[in-house]
Design a protein around this motif. Structure first.
Motif, PDB file in Angstrom:
ATOM      1  N   GLU A  22       0.910  -1.173   0.002  1.00 51.02           N
ATOM      2  CA  GLU A  22      -0.066   0.086  -0.335  1.00 51.02           C
ATOM      3  C   GLU A  22       0.782   1.248   0.028  1.00 51.02           C
ATOM      4  O   GLU A  22       1.986   1.257   0.399  1.00 51.02           O
ATOM      5  N   TYR A  23       0.382   2.487  -0.670  1.00 52.73           N
ATOM      6  CA  TYR A  23       1.241   3.507  -0.781  1.00 52.73           C
ATOM      7  C   TYR A  23       1.176   4.736   0.199  1.00 52.73           C
ATOM      8  O   TYR A  23       0.196   4.791   0.757  1.00 52.73           O
ATOM      9  N   SER A  25       3.152   8.589   1.107  1.00 49.24           N
ATOM     10  CA  SER A  25       4.023   9.708   0.645  1.00 49.24           C
ATOM     11  C   SER A  25       4.855  10.447   1.790  1.00 49.24           C
ATOM     12  O   SER A  25       4.282  10.548   2.876  1.00 49.24           O
ATOM     13  N   THR A  89       7.035   8.819  -3.134  1.00 49.26           N
ATOM     14  CA  THR A  89       5.850   8.015  -2.985  1.00 49.26           C
ATOM     15  C   THR A  89       6.019   6.604  -2.983  1.00 49.26           C
ATOM     16  O   THR A  89       7.055   6.235  -4.035  1.00 49.26           O
ATOM     17  N   SER A  91       5.608   2.194  -1.607  1.00 47.80           N
ATOM     18  CA  SER A  91       4.603   1.341  -1.084  1.00 47.80           C
ATOM     19  C   SER A  91       5.460   0.440   0.033  1.00 47.80           C
ATOM     20  O   SER A  91       6.526   0.207   0.009  1.00 47.80           O
ATOM     21  N   ASN A 145       0.417  -1.748 -10.128  1.00 47.87           N
ATOM     22  CA  ASN A 145      -0.403  -0.507 -10.018  1.00 47.87           C
ATOM     23  C   ASN A 145       0.462   0.632 -10.113  1.00 47.87           C
ATOM     24  O   ASN A 145       1.690   0.621  -9.787  1.00 47.87           O
ATOM     25  N   SER A 147       0.312   3.671  -8.552  1.00 53.82           N
ATOM     26  CA  SER A 147      -0.006   4.447  -7.141  1.00 53.82           C
ATOM     27  C   SER A 147      -0.560   5.566  -7.428  1.00 53.82           C
ATOM     28  O   SER A 147      -0.827   6.464  -6.530  1.00 53.82           O
TER      29      SER A 147
END
Length: 151
Positions: A22-23, A25, A89, A91, A145, A147
């Motif tokens: 999951e991302y 920042s 950013t 993950s 993905n 992001s």
């Protein structure tokens, strides 16, 4: 929305299951007093099935609702970010705890880690809201993905 508390090193595996891939920042990470907050987006949560928006010969693209979440780490004495790639950013790969140094380490894909020195493990996982959409490409060998979240 769900709130979970993790207060022991043995509970890090369930936490890792929630945050892996999951991302977040680095610009949104903030310390307030003795608490550190890491807002992140859950794209791979699958509370509802992805809506397939494009089909190809070897892949398809699904659209999912983006779940905004936050990790709040309490009992923080200090933290440092080691950002070797400078992307901004990342993950999550996972979290690990070293009791000798009292460092809770959040590892991220692409050479980034957040080292948090704590007096005791106290991590709160909080789901905030569904906001935005994300696209996931499904291949024969997995999923990917970029992001990006589309509001």
């Amino acid at each position: 929305m769900k709130i979970l508390n993790f207060n022991d090193a043995s509970q890090l595996n369930p936490l890792n299951d929630l945050i892996h891939d999951e991302y977040f920042s680095l610009d949104e990470v903030k310390k307030d007093g003795s608490a550190l907050e890491i807002p992140f987006r859950r794209i791979f949560h699958y509370y509802s099935s992805p809506r397939i928006i494009k089909r190809g010969l070897l892949s398809e693209v699904g659209e999912v609702d983006c779940l905004r979440c936050v990790l709040k780490i309490s009992n923080v004495q200090k933290y440092e970010v080691i950002d070797k790639s400078g992307i901004g950013t990342y993950s999550f790969d996972g979290a690990e705890y070293d009791p000798a140094s009292r460092i809770l380490r959040f590892l991220a894909h692409q050479s980034c880690e957040i080292n948090v020195t704590i007096s005791a493990i106290a991590v709160e996982y909080r789901e905030i809201e569904y906001r935005g959409k994300a696209h996931i490409r499904y291949w024969i060998f997995g999923e990917s993905n970029d992001s990006k979240v589309y509001e």
